[in-house]
Write an enzyme that holds these catalytic residues in place. Structure first.
Site, PDB file in Angstrom:
ATOM      1  N   CYS A 191       0.738  -1.176  -0.140  1.00 51.83           N
ATOM      2  CA  CYS A 191       0.034  -0.088  -0.039  1.00 51.83           C
ATOM      3  C   CYS A 191       0.718   1.077   0.017  1.00 51.83           C
ATOM      4  CB  CYS A 191      -1.118  -0.041   0.942  1.00 51.83           C
ATOM      5  SG  CYS A 191      -1.413  -1.673   1.910  1.00 51.83           S
ATOM      6  N   ARG A 240       6.414 -11.652   5.522  1.00 58.18           N
ATOM      7  CA  ARG A 240       5.892 -11.517   6.753  1.00 58.18           C
ATOM      8  C   ARG A 240       6.279 -12.449   7.761  1.00 58.18           C
ATOM      9  NH1 ARG A 240      -0.451  -9.904   5.456  1.00 58.18           N
ATOM     10  NH2 ARG A 240       0.514  -8.019   3.899  1.00 58.18           N
ATOM     11  N   ASP A 278      -2.521  -7.582  -5.754  1.00 56.19           N
ATOM     12  CA  ASP A 278      -3.015  -6.516  -5.064  1.00 56.19           C
ATOM     13  C   ASP A 278      -3.182  -5.507  -5.780  1.00 56.19           C
ATOM     14  OD1 ASP A 278      -3.383  -5.262  -2.553  1.00 56.19           O
ATOM     15  OD2 ASP A 278      -1.232  -4.988  -1.899  1.00 56.19           O
ATOM     16  N   LYS A 319     -14.906  -3.811   5.720  1.00 59.65           N
ATOM     17  CA  LYS A 319     -14.243  -4.665   4.602  1.00 59.65           C
ATOM     18  C   LYS A 319     -15.122  -5.896   4.402  1.00 59.65           C
ATOM     19  CE  LYS A 319     -11.937  -7.506   7.977  1.00 59.65           C
ATOM     20  NZ  LYS A 319     -10.766  -8.520   8.416  1.00 59.65           N
TER      21      LYS A 319
END
Ligand SMILES: [Zn+2]
Ligand SMILES: [Zn+2]
Length: 628
Positions: A299, A328, A348, A433
């Site tokens: 992002c 991650r 994404d 969401k």
């Protein structure tokens, strides 16, 4: 249509499984009176009980316990709740009624559990008792909050599954107890389906199929959670991303590419350094003492691209897409095949929209998700709308924005006629969401892609566009990833199809099998025709082979190309067919003398078996149809 989801914790099944755990504990106590019981809750797939056995038990003992459970179930013991006034009274009950006459030591764990109950809280027990035909009394009393079913006779369809070690209270410093796992269902059919699906799931396990089919592997030298994609797996990724990129171009997305590391300042600005801290790999420092981190999410990069130029209201929406690889630091114990890895690629995209565009853009995103699922043959899915929990104040942003966004999400689902349910309290702190939950061929739920509305990052990065009124306004961001990640999606698809991917997705679509060496040139010419002429030398062609006729002349420019291999190994035809069937190649083309004489090919389908001889034109028509 909006559906409501019954919470498992409030269901009959949950109570039934909890009662099955008690029944199992009762059976264990009767067989091994000295065994010390600790806790026995229901879990998602059934129940367990953690027990401290004097002598370790073996898998073989499970049958013995099951048999005893059946006897106890048949005694039709009523399950009765009993409340005691305080912890002192509870202690007396534990010592008097739950030790199987083995002395205080037997109640060791139960007394510790009692200790943990806050003073003043009601303490309850569940009793089950009955007298059998021989006049023997069976009693079982357990310290428990409940709730339970009414009678042990309801527990009929159960199975004990496995043994495992479990530390008391999950703490390695404590004693390791024996955990017995079991499952229970309301009906025999449900239990049988569950057990059948479990067997089936083992066969479909993507970690095993991934290796067998040559899709991906993990290497200890590379490190945990870091998959290596083999040629066939890489092809799967390629095919999936090409498909999605193509759909995105149609919908006005623009591709961008961003680096895998960035200065920590970027993530300080975004706030991820705080909210995402425990998922970050250790930091790197360069010679100028600037700190860099491995990218945990895409992002902030896309935001920098948005903010790099002045935007007018006419430029919006801006849709920036990237197959971005992120890292991650998942706990090594939580890594699970492709479901949880440390490096993965998200499909994404970030949409920067005006408030008046939110509904339409959200709808576009959800519609794309629908198209993707249809193409992938994933027909059974639900959408979970995560909204605010109005009693909670942890959310940032104005109420009217939230109202607008929550409305946009539900309206998008309604307009598209999709099955969704609202889950209050499931929103992120920065916006509501939509989560995609896919049910696979075995009825298991997979949490996949997500769409999130975000008021936070535009605020933190002070994003703007110039409105019709010539004044600056703040755009809204939508994060979305229909697959979730390529890794997870390929894991799901591998299990969904048990490795037998549809033609368009199969890494190798066609294998051409010459029966003998002399058929190889013709086989190679057929392969060239199927994959579009590549004009390369074919080392597999031997000198005494029959020369291939000029098949390439028959190529029609409208024919698509297929990923094709030639199996020219010196093996029997039977062996070649078995091997290619095991590799789940959708089509085998078998070439023998008769084919060369008559200018045909022998066709064998993975799913339909032998289809006989065909001309190349007939074969192409069939393949082309199946691709659409
Ligand atoms: Zn209980
Ligand atoms: Zn994002």
């Amino acid at each position: 249509m909006q559906s409501t989801e019954e919470r498992y914790e409030e269901s009959y099944l949950y109570r039934l499984r909890h009662s099955a755990a008690h029944l199992m504990a009762q059976a264990v106590s009767e067989i091994w009176p000295e065994a010390k019981l600790s806790i026995g809750p229901p879990i998602e797939s059934g129940f367990y009980y953690d027990i401290d056995f004097a002598q370790p038990i073996k898998e073989d003992d499970l049958e013995k316990i099951e048999k005893k459970m059946r006897e106890l179930s048949n005694l039709k013991q009523p399950i009765v709740r009993r409340e005691v006034p305080d912890k002192g009274a509870a202690r007396d009950v534990i010592l008097a009624e739950t030790t199987n006459g083995q002395g205080e030591e037997n109640a060791l764990y139960k007394l510790q559990l009692l200790e943990a109950i806050p003073e003043g809280e009601t303490v309850s027990f569940y009793d089950q008792r009955a007298v059998d035909k021989q006049g023997k009394e069976h009693v079982f009393v357990d310290l428990c909050r409940g709730p339970h079913v009414e009678n042990t006779s309801e527990i009929k369809n159960f199975k004990l599954m496995s043994l495992a070690g479990a530390y008391w209270r999950g703490d390695v410093r404590n004693k390791q107890l024996t955990r017995i796992y079991g499952t229970a269902f309301a009906t025999k059919e449900e239990l049988e389906t569950y057990l059948h699906n479990l067997e089936e799931a083992k066969k479909r396990d993507h970690r095993i199929l991934g290796r067998e089919l040559g899709l991906f592997l993990f290497s200890a030298r590379v490190g945990p959670g870091l998959p290596l994609w083999l040629p066939k797996g890489a092809q799967l990724r390629e095919t999936l991303s090409d498909f999605l990129k193509n759909e995105q171009v149609k919908r006005g997305y623009q591709g961008v590419v961003t680096p895998n590391i960035a200065s920590i300042r970027l993530y300080e600005k975004s706030g991820h350094i705080l909210t995402f801290r425990e998922k970050l790999f250790p930091f790197m420092e360069d010679e100028e003492k600037e700190t860099f981190i491995l990218k945990p999410m895409n992002c902030p990069f896309h935001i920098e691209i948005y903010a790099s130029t002045l935007r007018s209201y006419r430029d919006l929406p801006v849709r920036l897409a990237e197959f971005g690889t992120v890292y991650r630091y998942e706990q090594s114990g939580e890594l699970a095949g492709m479901l949880r890895v440390r490096g993965f690629t998200q499909d994404d995209a970030h949409l920067f929209v005006r408030p008046d565009q939110l509904l339409e853009e959200f709808k576009g995103v959800v519609d794309l998700m629908r198209v993707v699922l249809e193409k992938l043959g994933l027909k059974s899915y639900r959408l979970r709308v995560g909204t605010r929990d109005l009693a909670n104040a942890k959310y940032i942003g104005h109420d009217e924005n939230w109202d607008l966004a929550e409305l946009a999400i539900t309206k998008a689902c309604q307009d598209l006629g999709l099955d969704y349910f609202v889950s209050p309290g499931d929103a992120a702190f920065y916006g509501p969401k939509l989560d995609l939950i896919i049910k696979d061929a075995l009825g298991r739920d997979w949490q996949m892609g997500t769409v999130q509305v975000d008021y936070n990052l535009p605020e933190r990065f002070e994003l703007e566009y110039i409105g019709e009124d010539s004044k600056p306004h703040r755009p809204i961001m939508i994060h979305r990833a229909p697959f979730g990640s390529l890794e997870r999606m390929i894991g799901l698809l591998t299990e969904q199809y048990a490795g037998a991917f549809p033609l368009w997705l199969s890494p190798v679509q066609i294998a051409v099998l010459p029966i003998a060496d002399r058929h190889t040139p013709y086989a190679c010419a057929v392969a060239d025709l199927l994959q579009g002429y590549v004009g390369r030398d074919r080392p597999e062609i031997s000198e005494d082979a029959i020369p291939a006729p000029d098949l390439l002349a028959s190529r029609d420019v409208s024919w698509p190309s297929f990923r094709t291999t030639v199996d020219s190994r010196r093996q029997s035809l039977g062996k070649k067919i078995r091997d290619n069937q095991a590799s789940k190649v959708p089509y085998m083309i078998i070439i023998g003398d008769k084919d060369i004489e008559e200018g045909t090919v022998g066709v064998r389908s993975r799913d339909e078996g032998d289809l006989g001889a065909m001309t190349m034109v007939d074969l192409m028509n069939r393949l082309q149809q199946e691709m659409n």
